[in-house]
Write a protein that holds these residues in place. Structure first.
Motif, short mmCIF file in Angstrom:
data_model
loop_
_atom_site.label_atom_id
_atom_site.label_comp_id
_atom_site.label_asym_id
_atom_site.label_seq_id
_atom_site.Cartn_x
_atom_site.Cartn_y
_atom_site.Cartn_z
N ARG A 36 0.60 20.99 -35.14
CA ARG A 36 0.56 20.26 -36.40
C ARG A 36 -0.42 19.09 -36.32
O ARG A 36 -1.15 18.81 -37.27
N GLY A 37 -0.45 18.42 -35.19
CA GLY A 37 -1.39 17.33 -35.00
C GLY A 37 -2.83 17.79 -35.05
O GLY A 37 -3.68 17.16 -35.68
N VAL A 38 -3.11 18.93 -34.41
CA VAL A 38 -4.47 19.48 -34.43
C VAL A 38 -4.87 19.85 -35.85
O VAL A 38 -5.99 19.56 -36.29
N MET A 39 -3.95 20.46 -36.60
CA MET A 39 -4.25 20.82 -37.99
C MET A 39 -4.54 19.59 -38.83
O MET A 39 -5.45 19.58 -39.66
N ALA A 40 -3.76 18.54 -38.62
CA ALA A 40 -3.94 17.33 -39.43
C ALA A 40 -5.23 16.60 -39.06
O ALA A 40 -5.92 16.09 -39.94
N ILE A 65 -0.49 10.97 -34.37
CA ILE A 65 0.90 10.69 -34.01
C ILE A 65 1.58 11.96 -33.54
O ILE A 65 2.24 11.99 -32.48
N HIS A 66 1.43 13.05 -34.30
CA HIS A 66 2.08 14.30 -33.92
C HIS A 66 1.46 14.92 -32.67
O HIS A 66 2.17 15.52 -31.86
N LEU A 67 0.18 14.76 -32.50
CA LEU A 67 -0.47 15.27 -31.29
C LEU A 67 0.07 14.55 -30.05
O LEU A 67 0.44 15.20 -29.06
N ALA A 68 0.16 13.24 -30.11
CA ALA A 68 0.68 12.47 -28.96
C ALA A 68 2.14 12.81 -28.68
O ALA A 68 2.53 13.05 -27.53
#
Length: 132
Positions: A36-40, A65-68
């Motif tokens: 999800r982080g990569v997509m965002a 934030i989601h990637l971390a």
């Protein structure tokens, strides 16, 4: 005496199985959050636009934030396979942080957020239901 040893062995097997299941679910939740982080960060068009949201950040900020959190959840999930108490505590903390982050970003991607939140609830239950 033998009955007590069997009870202890059964409890240890149940505890290790529950923690292993929680570890796998936390790994999956971490992977979902990482994706999800990569997509965002890539500013994919699958995210909803929410003009009047109180916790509004740019999609890229939510992505980081989601990637971390996803990377940290993956590391916590791997640590859970050691069956150590500290790993269980870290797993509960990471699952809690994932729940909060996904709750705050529900307007951007509701179904994904609710799925990860539900998985994290099972992780917390699995890690807290096991006795030492």
């Amino acid at each position: 005496m033998a009955n007590a040893l069997n009870d202890r062995a059964d409890r240890n097997a149940l505890a290790s199985g529950t923690v292993a299941a929680a570890a796998v679910i936390l790994l999956l939740a971490g992977l979902l959050d990482l994706l999800r982080g990569v997509m965002a960060i890539a500013e994919d068009e699958v995210f909803a636009r929410t003009p009047d949201y109180t916790f509004q950040f740019s999609t890229t900020a939510w992505g980081w934030i989601h990637l971390a959190l996803g990377v940290l959840a993956l590391l916590a999930g791997l640590a859970l396979f050691r069956l150590a108490l500290w790993a269980r505590i870290v797993g509960v903390v990471m699952a809690s942080l994932l729940i909060v982050a996904n709750f705050l970003s529900i307007p951007y991607y509701p179904l994904w957020s609710l799925t990860v939140m539900a998985a994290c609830v099972f992780v917390i239950w699995g890690l807290c239901a096991v006795r030492r």
